[in-house]
Design a protein around this motif. Structure first.
Motif, short mmCIF file in Angstrom:
data_model
loop_
_atom_site.label_atom_id
_atom_site.label_comp_id
_atom_site.label_asym_id
_atom_site.label_seq_id
_atom_site.Cartn_x
_atom_site.Cartn_y
_atom_site.Cartn_z
N SER A 265 64.97 18.11 -1.68
CA SER A 265 64.87 16.72 -1.21
C SER A 265 66.01 15.88 -1.76
O SER A 265 66.60 15.06 -1.04
N VAL A 266 66.32 16.05 -3.04
CA VAL A 266 67.40 15.28 -3.67
C VAL A 266 68.74 15.63 -3.04
O VAL A 266 69.56 14.76 -2.72
N LEU A 267 69.00 16.92 -2.83
CA LEU A 267 70.27 17.35 -2.25
C LEU A 267 70.46 16.81 -0.84
O LEU A 267 71.58 16.53 -0.40
N LEU A 268 69.34 16.66 -0.11
CA LEU A 268 69.42 16.17 1.27
C LEU A 268 69.23 14.67 1.36
O LEU A 268 69.20 14.10 2.46
N GLY A 269 69.08 14.01 0.21
CA GLY A 269 68.93 12.56 0.22
C GLY A 269 67.57 12.07 0.68
O GLY A 269 67.41 10.88 1.01
#
Length: 636
Positions: free
Chosen positions: A91-95
């Protein structure tokens, strides 16, 4: 002064929830999500201006949770909660900060709920700890008239003289050296009556003194007292990791492989990494993380309401699979309360006279035969004369002064040593228990006693194979063959092992462990080794610290009806826990398949997983809610 007070009101679940680290993270995450939504829909901001609350909570709250998850994954070689960490990272990597925050909410909320429920389930331990004596009145001299000083109970040493004031908690284990009164030991022993105390009587830490001050000499430091041992046993039980939770870890290992494989498939089909995120978000295995602990806690609570202390939650899974049940004789299939069957008097003595003298002294004893002698005198409505001095030391029997006469209650061997003429008068008995009464060191009477089987014992023995698939029953006892065989014939058990030492009991249990799960029931210190090695060890009653420590569960009122409850609670917990786990995983797999084909976005997947979590937890919570009778055995 340490007075006897009612235990404080247990902390409410909401208080327990908010006082934990995970509870604070959960609350902060909810606030962050609300602020984010206000900034988005209320103010109309976008980008970092609206996402900063989510970023902050994912960094501040998510990183500690992920660290715990990674440590757990290493310890278990990949478990159910590994997916949660993968979901947050993706989720963090994909914003997708809102999705990451919702996963943090699921993780922290589940951990906080489990911790709060665990603390709630350990209310007995908390109550014991809060009720523990903290101060003591140490004598300045040899008498209470010399004055006392109030000191921390930890400062009391063996041999110190301590004053126990009226209605005060006894601070340490010891022996009465001055005074005559009573103590309420029901909180420690479960016996619903007060016990008389006089010079020479033993007292226990945590007992409530009556109306009369007593002076005692400390026999053990506070940290080694019976009360401290009880607290220690319960604390150790709280730290045990349930066996069924390890089952959840094993299920989670292959479930994680399936989820990651489906996520990779969705990514490969669509070429969009968001598809992978949607799959792993809906796969977050909270039914495993929350449902199983809730079922375990519910079973422990259900057992506690029926007078059963579950020390090792893992035994709840094994209890329903037991096929061999082994009983000690006394206190399990019998009441552990012998009754008088015969009184043989010596020359010049009458039955009622000797029984009244013996019962008077036995008022100050905790020996298993003392109750029987007291009850025998009560049945005959005999007046009991006052006792001016009493002593009960190992190897010397129970002695006391009654009306100027020296009374000794002992065994046959000691009686022969004190009064050689007693060899000619004491009859030989083939079986049963006995107490020899000496008056002024002369043989007065032999009181024969026998421990009768419980009224429901025979019916319960027949019930086990019929309703619980138990295929082997036996009695293992250190008593004589005639006594054990007498009981076995009365209750319908064919296999008997008599005159067995603690080591022998251990060997028998180990042998039968090879053929499948076993259960050993006992109530004495000599049962502890066998109880510890059996698949399920059950202590009947809480009179022995050693036995309770070795047991997986303790049945406080020593009833066979409660034992049947325990078997049903174990089966119920395992059945409902697996329902929550397998049902939740099945729903999650359906959601994963939908996500693979793009029918669920990451946010929709997170919401769907929350719905699955609620269903799993609600189902697991059913363990503690029983409508109608739980047991199918009625021993009345």
């Amino acid at each position: 002064m340490t007075t006897a007070t009612a235990p404080p009101v247990p902390r409410q679940p909401a208080m327990l929830f908010l006082r934990s680290r995970d509870g604070i993270i959960t609350l902060a995450t909810v606030v962050a999500i609300i602020v984010h939504l206000i900034l988005w829909f209320g103010v109309g901001l976008d980008g970092w201006a609206r996402d900063w609350p989510l970023v902050a909570i994912v960094v501040v709250g998510g990183l500690p949770l992920m660290w715990e998850v990674l440590k757990s994954a290493i310890a278990t070689r990949g478990g159910a909660d590994t997916l949660a960490a993968v979901s947050i990272i993706t989720s963090v990597l994909l914003g997708e900060w809102l999705v990451a925050a919702i996963i943090v909410l699921m993780l922290s909320g589940g951990e906080a709920l489990e911790e709060a429920a665990s603390k709630r389930a350990s209310g007995t331990l908390d109550a014991l700890a809060r009720r523990a004596p903290t101060t003591a009145h140490r004598l300045r001299g040899r008498s209470i008239l010399d004055g006392t000083e109030e000191v921390p109970v930890e400062d009391i040493a063996v041999g110190d003289l301590v004053a126990v004031l009226p209605h005060e908690l006894c601070p340490v284990d010891g022996e009465v050296v001055e005074g005559h009164g009573t103590m309420d030991e029901s909180y420690l022993t479960g016996e619903p009556y007060v016990v008389s105390k006089s010079k020479g009587s033993e007292v226990m830490s945590g007992a409530v003194n009556g109306d009369t001050p007593l002076t005692i000499v400390a026999s053990r430091p506070a940290q080694d007292s019976r009360y401290a041992q009880i607290v220690g046993v319960l604390r150790e039980a709280e730290e045990n990791r349930p066996g069924i939770r390890r089952l959840a870890d094993r299920l989670g290992a292959w479930y994680t492989v399936i989820a990651l494989s489906l996520g990779a498939l969705g990514w490969a089909i669509s070429g969009d990494p968001v598809r992978f995120l949607a799959v792993v978000v809906v796969a977050t295995p909270c039914p495993l993380l929350i449902g199983v602990p809730v079922a375990i806690i519910g079973a422990i609570s259900l057992a506690a309401r029926r007078g059963i202390i579950v020390k090792n939650p893992g035994m709840l899974e094994n209890a329903s699979k037991v096929r061999t049940v082994m009983f000690d004789k006394t206190g399990t299939l019998t009441y552990g309360r012998p009754v008088i069957t015969e009184i043989h008097t010596g020359p010049g003595f009458a039955e009622d006279e000797v029984l009244a003298l013996a019962a008077s002294v036995e008022r100050y004893s905790r020996h298993p035969l003392a109750n029987a002698i007291r009850d025998g005198a009560a049945e005959r409505d005999l007046p009991l004369p006052d006792v001016t001095e009493v002593s009960e030391k190992p190897g010397q029997g129970l002695t006391g002064m009654v009306g100027g006469r020296h009374i000794r209650i002992t065994n046959r061997k000691t009686a022969h040593q004190i009064d050689p003429a007693s060899r000619e008068h004491i009859p030989v008995t083939p079986s049963g228990m006995e107490s020899i009464v000496l008056v002024d060191d002369a043989y007065a009477a032999m009181i024969r006693l026998r421990d009768e089987p419980r009224a429901s014992a025979a019916e319960f023995i027949a019930h086990l194979p019929r309703m619980h698939d138990v295929d082997k029953l036996m009695i293992i006892s250190g008593d004589r063959e005639s006594e054990v065989r007498y009981l076995a014939d009365r209750v319908g058990i064919g296999e008997v092992h008599a005159g067995v030492s603690p080591e022998g009991k251990l060997a028998i249990v180990e042998k039968h462990n090879q053929r499948g799960p076993t259960m050993f029931l006992g109530d004495g210190i000599n049962d502890a080794p066998a109880m510890a090695v059996a698949t399920v060890g059950v202590a009947m009653g809480a009179d022995s610290d050693v036995t309770s420590e070795a047991a997986d569960a303790v049945i406080l009122d020593s009833s066979l009806e409660r034992l049947d409850d325990l078997l049903h609670i174990g089966a119920r917990m395992r059945r409902i826990a697996l329902q929550s786990v397998i049902g939740g995983m099945a729903l999650s797999i359906i959601g994963m398949i939908l996500a693979v084909f793009g029918l669920l976005t990451p946010l929709m997947g997170a919401i769907a997983q929350e719905v699955i979590d609620v269903l799993a937890v609600l189902n697991a919570a059913r363990v503690a809610v029983v409508r109608g009778p739980l047991s199918d055995f009625d021993g009345k």
